[in-house]
Scaffold this active site. Sequence first.
Site, short mmCIF file in Angstrom:
data_model
loop_
_atom_site.label_atom_id
_atom_site.label_comp_id
_atom_site.label_asym_id
_atom_site.label_seq_id
_atom_site.Cartn_x
_atom_site.Cartn_y
_atom_site.Cartn_z
N MET A 12 0.92 -1.19 0.02
CA MET A 12 0.10 -0.19 0.02
C MET A 12 0.73 1.12 0.08
O MET A 12 1.72 1.43 0.97
CB MET A 12 -0.94 -0.05 1.10
CG MET A 12 -2.11 -0.94 1.16
SD MET A 12 -3.09 -0.97 2.68
CE MET A 12 -1.98 -1.80 3.61
N CYS A 110 -1.34 -1.43 -10.36
CA CYS A 110 -1.70 -0.09 -9.91
C CYS A 110 -2.23 0.79 -11.05
O CYS A 110 -1.50 0.75 -12.18
CB CYS A 110 -0.42 0.72 -9.50
SG CYS A 110 -0.75 2.37 -8.85
N LYS A 149 2.16 -8.76 -8.84
CA LYS A 149 0.98 -8.47 -8.53
C LYS A 149 -0.03 -8.01 -9.68
O LYS A 149 0.60 -6.97 -10.25
CB LYS A 149 0.71 -7.82 -7.20
CG LYS A 149 -0.73 -7.54 -6.72
CD LYS A 149 -0.61 -6.91 -5.35
CE LYS A 149 -2.12 -7.02 -4.67
NZ LYS A 149 -2.83 -5.54 -5.20
N HIS A 177 -5.44 -9.09 -7.68
CA HIS A 177 -6.45 -7.83 -7.14
C HIS A 177 -7.82 -8.23 -7.82
O HIS A 177 -7.73 -8.32 -9.04
CB HIS A 177 -6.03 -6.87 -7.22
CG HIS A 177 -6.80 -5.74 -6.58
ND1 HIS A 177 -6.53 -4.71 -6.03
CD2 HIS A 177 -8.29 -5.66 -6.47
CE1 HIS A 177 -7.59 -3.91 -5.35
NE2 HIS A 177 -8.51 -4.53 -5.80
N ASN A 208 -6.76 -10.93 -3.54
CA ASN A 208 -6.73 -9.92 -2.95
C ASN A 208 -8.03 -9.15 -2.94
O ASN A 208 -8.38 -9.04 -4.34
CB ASN A 208 -5.58 -9.00 -3.14
CG ASN A 208 -5.44 -7.62 -2.59
OD1 ASN A 208 -5.06 -6.50 -3.40
ND2 ASN A 208 -5.94 -7.21 -1.35
N GLY A 209 -8.67 -8.42 -1.99
CA GLY A 209 -9.95 -7.72 -2.54
C GLY A 209 -11.13 -7.93 -1.43
O GLY A 209 -11.54 -9.17 -1.23
N ALA A 232 -5.40 -5.59 2.22
CA ALA A 232 -5.08 -4.19 2.09
C ALA A 232 -5.67 -3.37 3.19
O ALA A 232 -5.29 -3.27 4.41
CB ALA A 232 -5.17 -3.89 0.58
N ARG A 233 -6.95 -2.61 2.64
CA ARG A 233 -7.36 -1.68 3.62
C ARG A 233 -7.78 -2.26 5.02
O ARG A 233 -7.89 -1.64 5.89
CB ARG A 233 -8.72 -1.06 2.85
CG ARG A 233 -8.38 -0.24 1.58
CD ARG A 233 -9.45 0.26 1.04
NE ARG A 233 -10.22 -0.80 0.35
CZ ARG A 233 -11.50 -1.04 0.05
NH1 ARG A 233 -12.33 0.06 0.26
NH2 ARG A 233 -12.04 -2.08 -0.53
#
Length: 319
Positions: A12, A110, A149, A177, A208-209, A232-233
Amino acid sequence: MDYHNKLILAPMVRVGTLPLRLLSAEYGADITYGEEIIDHKIIKCDRVVNEYLGTTDLVEKGTQSVVFRTCPEERDRVVFQMGTSDAIRALKAAQLVCDDVAAVDINMGCPRSFSISGGMGAALLSKPEIIHDILRTLKRNLNTPVTCKIRLLRTSHDTVELARRIEKTGVSALAVHGRRVPDRPRDPAKWNEIADVVAALSIPVIPNGDVFTYEDIVRIKIATGASSVMVARGALWNASIFSPQGKLPWEEVKKEYVRKSILWDNEVKSTKHTLKEMIMHHSCLGLEEGKAVIKSETLADLAKLYDEEDYFQFINESR
């Protein structure tokens, strides 16, 4: 490094610095990714052993700013993530840091305009030849494991085809992701499309997600068939998400983040940014705490704000 059955802190930007990585590991993360750093920036750095802190730093020539900081404690689990669009430059950058980290990862997901305009991040998703060149060059010349990724492509078939090409380069794992480039964070992650990639590959695929609780970790494993999970978040908002015993109170986790930022002399702008992200999720930045974080100019100011003045003094006196 083994990527099976692991809980993983996602890369991140401006957040994945040493304090959050160590905090996540303390709560149960097995692997911790650093924030993406662009290859151009890395090759302008010197590798410096910081005996004062007990860290190894990449220090930018001229500005003397610390671009990346790591310590022996995380040597076997930290993944250095790089933004690149060129195999030779990627190798030159990776060689500066590879002996101090557990693996090197290439960011291919990204969606920010800065990355895409530079041919990095999600721009690579449509350039499989460059992906192959970068990953094969790193694999041939590094003893350190190499991973990457990606995001989902336009169709599940396209994602699987790209993932198969990536697997053939010899990477150790692939993180996916579960969103496409145009998707926003509020759009649901497509776990079912990650499951297609898991089924098609023999190397570990890391979903991821939309993982915000420990229960979500269990759910995404079942939904995708993957054994490892990247957060992540959910980890930014409360790093104790990695604990099977359940989340700790947010205030406690936040104070521990401040203590680790003091201990490792984390750059104050980075510390403030991470705290603001934490606060925004739990409350409005217009509240007094948010205003006070914004006004803080030093780690000493933040220590005072979070009643950690004694700890700040103790750490500075003991060095």
